[in-house]
Design an enzyme around this catalytic site. Sequence first.
Site, PDB file in Angstrom:
ATOM      1  N   LYS A  91       0.456  -1.047   0.251  1.00  0.00           N
ATOM      2  CA  LYS A  91      -0.497  -0.136  -0.317  1.00  0.00           C
ATOM      3  C   LYS A  91       0.800   1.320   0.014  1.00  0.00           C
ATOM      4  O   LYS A  91       0.384   2.302  -0.897  1.00  0.00           O
ATOM      5  CB  LYS A  91      -0.859   0.366   1.524  1.00  0.00           C
ATOM      6  CG  LYS A  91      -1.983  -0.743   0.880  1.00  0.00           C
ATOM      7  CD  LYS A  91      -3.248  -0.148   2.345  1.00  0.00           C
ATOM      8  CE  LYS A  91      -4.097  -1.441   1.556  1.00  0.00           C
ATOM      9  NZ  LYS A  91      -5.299  -1.005   3.002  1.00  0.00           N
TER      10      LYS A  91
ATOM     11  N   LYS B  94      -5.075  -9.868  -7.303  1.00  0.00           N
ATOM     12  CA  LYS B  94      -6.226 -10.042  -6.162  1.00  0.00           C
ATOM     13  C   LYS B  94      -7.467  -9.318  -6.712  1.00  0.00           C
ATOM     14  O   LYS B  94      -7.224  -8.143  -7.382  1.00  0.00           O
ATOM     15  CB  LYS B  94      -5.992  -9.982  -4.775  1.00  0.00           C
ATOM     16  CG  LYS B  94      -6.415 -10.528  -3.948  1.00  0.00           C
ATOM     17  CD  LYS B  94      -5.312  -9.863  -1.933  1.00  0.00           C
ATOM     18  CE  LYS B  94      -6.062  -7.885  -1.979  1.00  0.00           C
ATOM     19  NZ  LYS B  94      -5.530  -8.049  -0.769  1.00  0.00           N
TER      20      LYS B  94
ATOM     21  N   LYS C 162     -10.724  -3.877  -4.816  1.00  0.00           N
ATOM     22  CA  LYS C 162     -11.423  -2.664  -4.977  1.00  0.00           C
ATOM     23  C   LYS C 162     -10.738  -1.229  -5.801  1.00  0.00           C
ATOM     24  O   LYS C 162     -11.430  -0.711  -6.338  1.00  0.00           O
ATOM     25  CB  LYS C 162     -11.515  -1.411  -3.114  1.00  0.00           C
ATOM     26  CG  LYS C 162     -12.457  -2.695  -2.729  1.00  0.00           C
ATOM     27  CD  LYS C 162     -12.422  -1.723  -1.275  1.00  0.00           C
ATOM     28  CE  LYS C 162     -13.033  -3.098  -0.778  1.00  0.00           C
ATOM     29  NZ  LYS C 162     -12.999  -2.244   0.904  1.00  0.00           N
TER      30      LYS C 162
HETATM   31  P1  AMP Z   1     -10.660  -4.745   2.974  1.00  0.00           P
HETATM   32  O1  AMP Z   1     -12.270  -4.436   1.303  1.00  0.00           O
HETATM   33  O2  AMP Z   1      -9.827  -4.507   2.499  1.00  0.00           O
HETATM   34  O3  AMP Z   1     -11.475  -4.370   4.251  1.00  0.00           O
HETATM   35  O4  AMP Z   1     -11.035  -6.434   2.838  1.00  0.00           O
HETATM   36  C1  AMP Z   1     -12.503  -7.089   4.008  1.00  0.00           C
HETATM   37  C2  AMP Z   1     -12.715  -9.279   3.277  1.00  0.00           C
HETATM   38  O5  AMP Z   1     -12.059  -9.061   2.251  1.00  0.00           O
HETATM   39  C3  AMP Z   1     -10.908  -9.098   4.308  1.00  0.00           C
HETATM   40  O6  AMP Z   1     -11.359 -10.380   4.847  1.00  0.00           O
HETATM   41  C4  AMP Z   1     -10.043  -9.514   2.993  1.00  0.00           C
HETATM   42  O7  AMP Z   1      -9.833 -10.487   3.620  1.00  0.00           O
HETATM   43  C5  AMP Z   1     -11.634 -10.041   2.240  1.00  0.00           C
HETATM   44  N1  AMP Z   1     -10.841  -9.621   0.759  1.00  0.00           N
HETATM   45  C6  AMP Z   1     -10.617  -8.895   0.343  1.00  0.00           C
HETATM   46  N2  AMP Z   1     -10.158  -9.247  -1.290  1.00  0.00           N
HETATM   47  C7  AMP Z   1     -10.373 -10.110  -1.214  1.00  0.00           C
HETATM   48  C8  AMP Z   1     -10.166 -11.598  -2.504  1.00  0.00           C
HETATM   49  N3  AMP Z   1      -9.549 -10.648  -3.592  1.00  0.00           N
HETATM   50  N4  AMP Z   1     -10.330 -12.252  -2.252  1.00  0.00           N
HETATM   51  C9  AMP Z   1     -10.790 -13.140  -0.741  1.00  0.00           C
HETATM   52  N5  AMP Z   1     -11.114 -11.906   0.371  1.00  0.00           N
HETATM   53  C10 AMP Z   1     -10.421 -10.694   0.154  1.00  0.00           C
END
Ligand code: AMP
Length: 346
Positions: A121, A205, A208
């Site tokens: 990041k 991956k 967003k």
């Molecule tokens: P965040 O939006 O970064 O707060 O992520 C929220 C949740 O979504 C966390 O548990 C992440 O590990 C999961 N997550 C985010 N991107 C992915 C992805 N591409 N595949 C699986 N889990 C994800």
Amino acid sequence: MSDTAPPVYAGPTRVLSGIQPSGELHLGNYLGALKKFVDLQDQRPFLFVADQHAITVWQDPQKLASQTREIAAAYMAAGLDTTKATIFPQSAVRAHTELAWIFNCVARLGWLDRMTQFKEKSGKHKERSSVGLYTYPVLQAADILLYKATHVPVGEDQKQHLELTRDVAAKFNHDFAVPGFFPLPDPLIEGPGARVMSLRDGTSKMSKSDPSDYSRINLTDDADAIAQKIRKAKTDPEPLPDTLEALKARPEADNLVGIYAALTGETKLDVLGRFAGQGFGAFKPALVEVAVSAIAPIGERMRCLLADPAEIDRVLAAAAETASAVAEPTLDEVRRIVGFWSPRGR
Ligand code: AMP
Ligand code: TRP
């Protein structure tokens, strides 16, 4: 060495997790996190909207509160029942930041220096990143341990942060001679949805922040958009194989099979058992069907819920009280353990 085993945490099981309000949720968030929360809801999970984590990178103050409501709506739209799950904004329970400060004094610089998410990041401009981005995993440890959570459902990208949480818990218990005070929480990561990859590139991956909207399926996409994104997803010309070994060498195929399996609750091998020998001309329409039936209704329910923000606020406010009632006593105990002054103190 003492001949008795060190006491381990003996408290109740608690499931807890959080999601940042920092952009639109996508299929990766659903399969890696939200869907697991729903599957675990009979355990009465604590689920929060990680707004304090979100501000480690710039967030427009005019939008942060509405983004927080959107994540709350996504939790409910995905199927969480607010009589079972406690859904609250992280910043509404002030104990998170106070415990995070104490943990900043427990965690070591060397531990944070190893965090790969900070490196990703902060990129080339580490010195211009916020200090909060660096110490982000320490706040995450506080989020978890404040509630003495024992199980944390997350996607695979959070594995290292969960290891740091365990290290913080173990060092706190050791340094302050309070064995078993904090649990060493287990991450719940397994399954084919733990790491959903981009629809445009099976080696990166789903995220967003990817500039291409075709790289991800957003939870607010309608049936047509979902179908179109899957039809345009990158693939290869070969039919699907019949072994996981052969699938592994084909990242895009592996990803689509994994998405199918995670959506239907099967294993990748189950899916191959049905589709081996068939090409993407047959597999993609089947995937469209399961993806549309799982995801399109979530977007519709989100829109409905967001039409009544006052009701979302009511849910969040009540849950923040429930969460505070669990968090405050832990923080009081920690303050006493650390030796902070109090009128009746040591
Ligand atoms: P965040 O939006 O970064 O707060 O992520 C929220 C949740 O979504 C966390 O548990 C992440 O590990 C999961 N997550 C985010 N991107 C992915 C992805 N591409 N595949 C699986 N889990 C994800
Ligand atoms: N860091 C997590 C993410 O980006 C969000 C998060 C913050 C979290 N605190 C947490 C997840 C505590 C689980 C437990 O996805």
